[in-house]
Design an enzyme around this catalytic site. Structure first.
Site, PDB file in Angstrom:
ATOM      1  N   LYS A 204       0.780  -1.266  -0.052  1.00 36.05           N
ATOM      2  CA  LYS A 204      -0.126  -0.081  -0.050  1.00 36.05           C
ATOM      3  C   LYS A 204       0.793   1.263   0.142  1.00 36.05           C
ATOM      4  O   LYS A 204       0.762   2.291  -0.728  1.00 36.05           O
ATOM      5  CB  LYS A 204      -1.113  -0.074   1.171  1.00 36.05           C
ATOM      6  N   GLU A 210      10.752  -4.539   4.452  1.00 39.42           N
ATOM      7  CA  GLU A 210      10.976  -5.786   3.858  1.00 39.42           C
ATOM      8  C   GLU A 210      10.655  -5.983   2.647  1.00 39.42           C
ATOM      9  O   GLU A 210      11.267  -6.603   1.805  1.00 39.42           O
ATOM     10  CB  GLU A 210      10.051  -6.506   4.915  1.00 39.42           C
ATOM     11  N   GLY A 264      -4.756  -1.618   5.055  1.00 38.88           N
ATOM     12  CA  GLY A 264      -3.827  -2.649   4.548  1.00 38.88           C
ATOM     13  C   GLY A 264      -4.533  -4.229   4.892  1.00 38.88           C
ATOM     14  O   GLY A 264      -4.585  -5.019   3.967  1.00 38.88           O
ATOM     15  N   ARG A 265      -5.035  -4.145   6.039  1.00 40.82           N
ATOM     16  CA  ARG A 265      -5.348  -5.753   6.643  1.00 40.82           C
ATOM     17  C   ARG A 265      -7.083  -5.693   6.030  1.00 40.82           C
ATOM     18  O   ARG A 265      -7.415  -6.975   5.952  1.00 40.82           O
ATOM     19  CB  ARG A 265      -5.583  -5.899   8.079  1.00 40.82           C
ATOM     20  N   GLU A 350      -4.467  -6.304  14.887  1.00 39.37           N
ATOM     21  CA  GLU A 350      -4.092  -4.851  14.463  1.00 39.37           C
ATOM     22  C   GLU A 350      -5.174  -3.957  14.547  1.00 39.37           C
ATOM     23  O   GLU A 350      -4.768  -2.679  14.629  1.00 39.37           O
ATOM     24  CB  GLU A 350      -3.364  -4.947  12.988  1.00 39.37           C
ATOM     25  N   HIS A 381      -3.972 -33.078  18.166  1.00 37.57           N
ATOM     26  CA  HIS A 381      -3.020 -33.772  18.655  1.00 37.57           C
ATOM     27  C   HIS A 381      -1.754 -32.953  19.235  1.00 37.57           C
ATOM     28  O   HIS A 381      -0.489 -33.292  19.279  1.00 37.57           O
ATOM     29  CB  HIS A 381      -2.323 -34.736  17.495  1.00 37.57           C
ATOM     30  N   LYS A 509       9.768  -0.289  13.809  1.00 37.85           N
ATOM     31  CA  LYS A 509      10.054  -0.084  12.571  1.00 37.85           C
ATOM     32  C   LYS A 509      11.299   1.235  12.924  1.00 37.85           C
ATOM     33  O   LYS A 509      12.278   0.972  12.169  1.00 37.85           O
ATOM     34  CB  LYS A 509       8.892   0.236  11.754  1.00 37.85           C
TER      35      LYS A 509
HETATM   36  O1  F6P Z   1       3.246  -2.612   9.685  1.00 36.78           O
HETATM   37  C1  F6P Z   1       2.026  -3.057   9.758  1.00 36.78           C
HETATM   38  C2  F6P Z   1       1.733  -2.741   8.167  1.00 36.78           C
HETATM   39  O2  F6P Z   1       1.486  -1.163   8.172  1.00 36.78           O
HETATM   40  C3  F6P Z   1       0.342  -3.135   7.918  1.00 36.78           C
HETATM   41  O3  F6P Z   1      -0.831  -2.620   8.629  1.00 36.78           O
HETATM   42  C4  F6P Z   1       0.227  -3.654   6.434  1.00 36.78           C
HETATM   43  O4  F6P Z   1      -0.667  -4.515   5.992  1.00 36.78           O
HETATM   44  C5  F6P Z   1       1.568  -4.037   6.405  1.00 36.78           C
HETATM   45  O5  F6P Z   1       2.355  -3.121   7.386  1.00 36.78           O
HETATM   46  C6  F6P Z   1       2.391  -3.893   5.054  1.00 36.78           C
HETATM   47  O6  F6P Z   1       2.173  -2.470   4.556  1.00 36.78           O
HETATM   48  P1  F6P Z   1       2.167  -1.895   3.086  1.00 36.78           P
HETATM   49  O7  F6P Z   1       1.484  -2.572   2.124  1.00 36.78           O
HETATM   50  O8  F6P Z   1       2.189  -0.306   3.103  1.00 36.78           O
HETATM   51  O9  F6P Z   1       3.778  -2.493   2.533  1.00 36.78           O
END
Ligand code: F6P
Length: 550
Positions: A204, A210, A264-265, A350, A381, A509
């Site tokens: 987003k 990452e 995002g979620r 979240e 199990h 972060k």
């Molecule tokens: O660190 C949390 C977050 O902001 C989430 O809310 C989001 O889904 C994820 O990181 C990834 O963010 P992006 O889609 O901006 O890479």
């Protein structure tokens, strides 16, 4: 809702708890032969059974009164029409618009957003179809492998959906790389052919460290193996940050945007769902959207007492705030829903893992529970021992299909039997008298019986909900996700928190960015200051162990 109003309701609900503590769920069933249908709801091909919770009509009425005080009816109108639900980021939360019909219009900043949504959906559907039918050509021909690079909401939704809907797959293979741990990228791409691999960079913000690190790894991986002029063909961007996608070198035609009012979620319904669209095709993906919309309509139109997400939320409040249960297990008896608990972890934790209320004050009440789980029967199990006899009580959601996609339904019947048996065992338990009676029949000595009996007692009254659906189709998956989304929204409204921001992820972060340079080789041996003796020690030891320091 204001905490003072919530406090009053919780006080009354505690009286209901004291009353219900005196009676077992088994006795509640014995006293009311309409209980199973009273406390269950059918919607399309899906049954939601909440009768195994320690509830009765009086306590449910009080919970419904709580929903009324929280003005859930108006809150849900606000959500669907674009209220500033995410007020700390000054925007609405309109993921529901992505699956809504064209009318009525929804305005954001004076503009109807439906035409933009439709236009983007058309582009995504067209693109997913040309990837699937092989007419989108990479340097080595049609796409054989798609790698979605994203994390959190840009990974969990499509990844869970792709696994859940395996029987609907055709077209290229789909892979997911999310972790900044280089092992993730390495292990996923090691057997792929760069010439026929398409990377979808899903983010987003298009700034998530990452994802950007993995996107750069992908670029490097392609360099030398694919003609320089063709590298661009191998990258697709899904983002709201079109400047950053362009800066990364992805052209407009291969960039699919969405909007800041999609959290995002909550983004699997947007361009972020592209890998799922490629996996199952646009028609099936439309079914997925339709299922989500059906759940929205249910949530919007059904009376509170027949409203699945409202009831899920109220029972959750009953467990969290009245009984003090700290966790909630998601137990899909559906192996393809293996990632559903992880998906709901982000969605719920979240959204509602917050201690500050909308008025800026500390919440006096526990908010979102810890969400966890694994598919049955595997979990049986592993951790079910604790579910049945542990010192913490864990409310559970069981999810199971009447029919599997496999031809032979024998195993499905075994699976379903296990699912029904577990919720029944949790509810009924086994008394000491029954255990003793059973052991006596085994001809054990009184001494042996005395030693063994307490270990075999199950106290019972362990609460659960069950979702039974006909089959795990794209439509049903859409329904299930949307029900959980709305449950979370209702709970957030009752707790008076903003379910749509996530400030709690920021500090980690920021500190990672501060610590990162200290780990560089040429920083070994230099004085370290992370303003924390423990971190200083760890950094120093890291240099020793990684061989940076002689
Ligand atoms: O660190 C949390 C977050 O902001 C989430 O809310 C989001 O889904 C994820 O990181 C990834 O963010 P992006 O889609 O901006 O890479």
């Amino acid at each position: 809702m204001p905490q003072s109003a919530l406090k009053k309701h919780i006080k009354t609900l505690r009286q209901h708890r004291s009353r219900l503590e005196q009676v077992s769920v088994r006795e509640l069933f014995d006293a009311d032969n309409g209980r199973a249908s009273r406390f269950s709801i059918e919607e399309d091909t899906l049954l939601f059974d909440y009768s195994k919770n320690r509830i009765d009509p009086d306590c449910m009425n009080e919970l419904l009164a709580l929903a009324k005080s929280a003005d859930i009816e108006n809150a849900r109108i606000g959500l669907f029409t674009g209220d500033n639900a995410n007020f700390t980021e000054n925007r609405p939360a309109l993921h529901t618009a992505l699956r809504a019909k064209d009318k009525p219009e929804i305005f954001v900043n004076g503009e109807d957003i439906k035409p933009q949504i439709n236009q983007m959906k058309l582009r995504l559907f067209e693109f997913s179809e040309i990837v699937r039918d092989g007419s989108y050509q990479l340097s080595g021909g049609p796409v054989r492998d798609v790698v979605n690079i994203g994390i959190g909401g840009s990974d969990l939704g499509p990844q869970m959906g792709v696994a859940a809907l395996k029987p609907y797959h055709s077209g290229p293979r789909i892979h997911f790389v999310s972790n900044v741990d280089g092992a993730d990228f390495h292990d996923k791409v090691t057997k792929l052919d760069p010439a026929t691999t398409l990377f979808i960079i899903a983010s987003k913000s298009f700034t998530t460290s990452e994802t950007m690190a993995n996107a750069n790894l992908a670029k490097n991986w392609l360099t030398d193996k694919v003609p320089a002029d063709d590298i661009g063909l191998h990258f697709i961007a899904l983002s709201t940050n079109l400047e950053a996608t362009a800066a990364f070198g992805i052209v407009k035609e291969r960039t699919f945007g969405f909007w800041d009012w999609v959290g995002g979620r909550y983004s699997v319904w947007s361009a972020i769902g592209l890998s799922l669209m490629i996996a199952i095709g646009s028609k099936n993906y439309q079914q997925f959207l339709d299922g989500g919309r059906a759940a929205d309509e249910h949530f919007q139109n059904c009376d509170m007492k027949e409203n699945i997400p409202v009831l899920m939320a109220l029972i959750g409040i009953w467990h969290r705030n009245v009984w003090g249960f700290p966790t909630h297990a998601i137990l899909p008896y559906d192996n393809r829903l293996a990632r559903f608990p992880a998906y709901l972890q982000q969605l719920d934790m979240e959204s509602n893992g917050k201690h500050i209320c909308s008025d800026g004050k500390l919440s006096k009440f526990a908010t979102g529970p810890i969400i966890w789980g694994e598919p049955g029967t595997n979990g049986q199990h592993a951790f079910y021992q604790l579910l049945h006899q542990g010192t913490d009580i864990v409310p559970c959601d069981f999810l199971v299909a009447a029919k599997s996609h496999e031809k032979n339904q024998t195993q499905q019947r075994m699976l379903v039997a296990n699912c029904f048996a577990q919720s029944k065992a949790m509810m009924l338990g086994r008394t000491l008298e029954r255990v003793i009676g059973h052991l006596k029949r085994l001809d054990l000595s009184p001494q042996q019986i005395e030693t063994l009996a307490p270990h075999k007692v199950f106290e019972g009254n362990r609460p659960s909900n069950t979702f039974l659906y006909q089959q795990l189709t794209p439509y049903v998956l859409g329904q299930l996700i949307a029900f959980y989304e709305h449950k979370i929204f209702v709970q957030g409204t009752i707790w008076g928190i903003n379910s749509f921001d996530q400030w709690g992820v920021e500090l980690g972060k920021q500190l990672a960015n501060e610590i990162r340079p200290l780990l560089e080789e040429d920083n070994s041996g230099k004085p370290i200051s992370t303003r924390g003796p423990s971190t200083n020690m760890l950094v120093k030891k890291f240099h020793q162990l990684s061989g940076n320091q002689k």
